[in-house]
Design a protein around this motif. Structure first.
Motif, mmCIF file in Angstrom:
data_model
loop_
_atom_site.group_PDB
_atom_site.id
_atom_site.type_symbol
_atom_site.label_atom_id
_atom_site.label_comp_id
_atom_site.label_asym_id
_atom_site.label_seq_id
_atom_site.Cartn_x
_atom_site.Cartn_y
_atom_site.Cartn_z
ATOM 1 N N ASN A 99 38.758 37.355 35.210
ATOM 2 C CA ASN A 99 38.038 37.753 36.423
ATOM 3 C C ASN A 99 38.860 38.678 37.313
ATOM 4 O O ASN A 99 38.326 39.336 38.183
ATOM 5 C CB ASN A 99 37.574 36.531 37.203
ATOM 6 N N TRP A 100 40.174 38.768 37.092
ATOM 7 C CA TRP A 100 41.016 39.602 37.942
ATOM 8 C C TRP A 100 41.106 41.047 37.470
ATOM 9 O O TRP A 100 41.627 41.897 38.168
ATOM 10 C CB TRP A 100 42.416 39.015 38.064
ATOM 11 N N THR A 101 40.588 41.360 36.284
ATOM 12 C CA THR A 101 40.720 42.724 35.785
ATOM 13 C C THR A 101 39.629 43.637 36.349
ATOM 14 O O THR A 101 38.505 43.216 36.548
ATOM 15 C CB THR A 101 40.696 42.779 34.249
ATOM 16 N N LYS A 102 39.999 44.873 36.615
ATOM 17 C CA LYS A 102 39.034 45.869 37.072
ATOM 18 C C LYS A 102 38.745 46.895 35.969
ATOM 19 O O LYS A 102 37.855 47.710 36.083
ATOM 20 C CB LYS A 102 39.558 46.567 38.316
ATOM 21 N N ASP A 103 39.495 46.799 34.885
ATOM 22 C CA ASP A 103 39.365 47.725 33.764
ATOM 23 C C ASP A 103 38.340 47.191 32.756
ATOM 24 O O ASP A 103 38.561 46.176 32.118
ATOM 25 C CB ASP A 103 40.727 47.899 33.089
ATOM 26 N N ILE A 104 37.220 47.882 32.612
ATOM 27 C CA ILE A 104 36.174 47.400 31.711
ATOM 28 C C ILE A 104 36.584 47.530 30.244
ATOM 29 O O ILE A 104 36.005 46.895 29.376
ATOM 30 C CB ILE A 104 34.831 48.126 31.948
ATOM 31 N N SER A 121 47.424 38.673 30.581
ATOM 32 C CA SER A 121 46.250 38.062 29.968
ATOM 33 C C SER A 121 46.597 36.753 29.297
ATOM 34 O O SER A 121 45.766 35.945 29.019
ATOM 35 C CB SER A 121 45.633 39.016 28.949
#
Length: 88
Positions: free
Chosen positions: A64-69, A88
């Motif tokens: 949930n903390w990633t902004k990179d799709i 990760s």
């Protein structure tokens, strides 16, 4: 996780084995070869509802903390050797 899996047991056998019912039987994939890179929904039994086999969870790691799709396609296979080195 692995890159490939299989789920070829009949629905009835799965329900009897785990003493649980599917929430959405139509979503169960029955196949000898399931590719993890297609991010399929696979059956999961949650601790909070052990009598239900849900198929609403996707295979793959997307914190949930990633902004990179595109993060997801690089993290299909988690490794214990790098657990201290990678977020990760």
């Amino acid at each position: 996780m692995c890159y490939y899996t299989q789920q070829n047991a009949p629905k009835k056998n799965i329900q009897e084995r785990f003493n649980a019912k599917f929430d959405q039987e139509a979503n169960l994939i029955e196949n000898d070869f399931i590719n993890g890179f297609s991010y399929p929904n696979l059956p999961v039994i949650l601790d909070s509802s052990p009598n239900i086999i849900t198929t609403n969870f996707n295979w793959g790691l997307l914190p949930n903390w990633t902004k990179d799709i595109n993060f997801r396609k690089n993290t299909l296979n988690a490794r214990i050797e790098t657990v201290d080195e990678k977020a990760s």
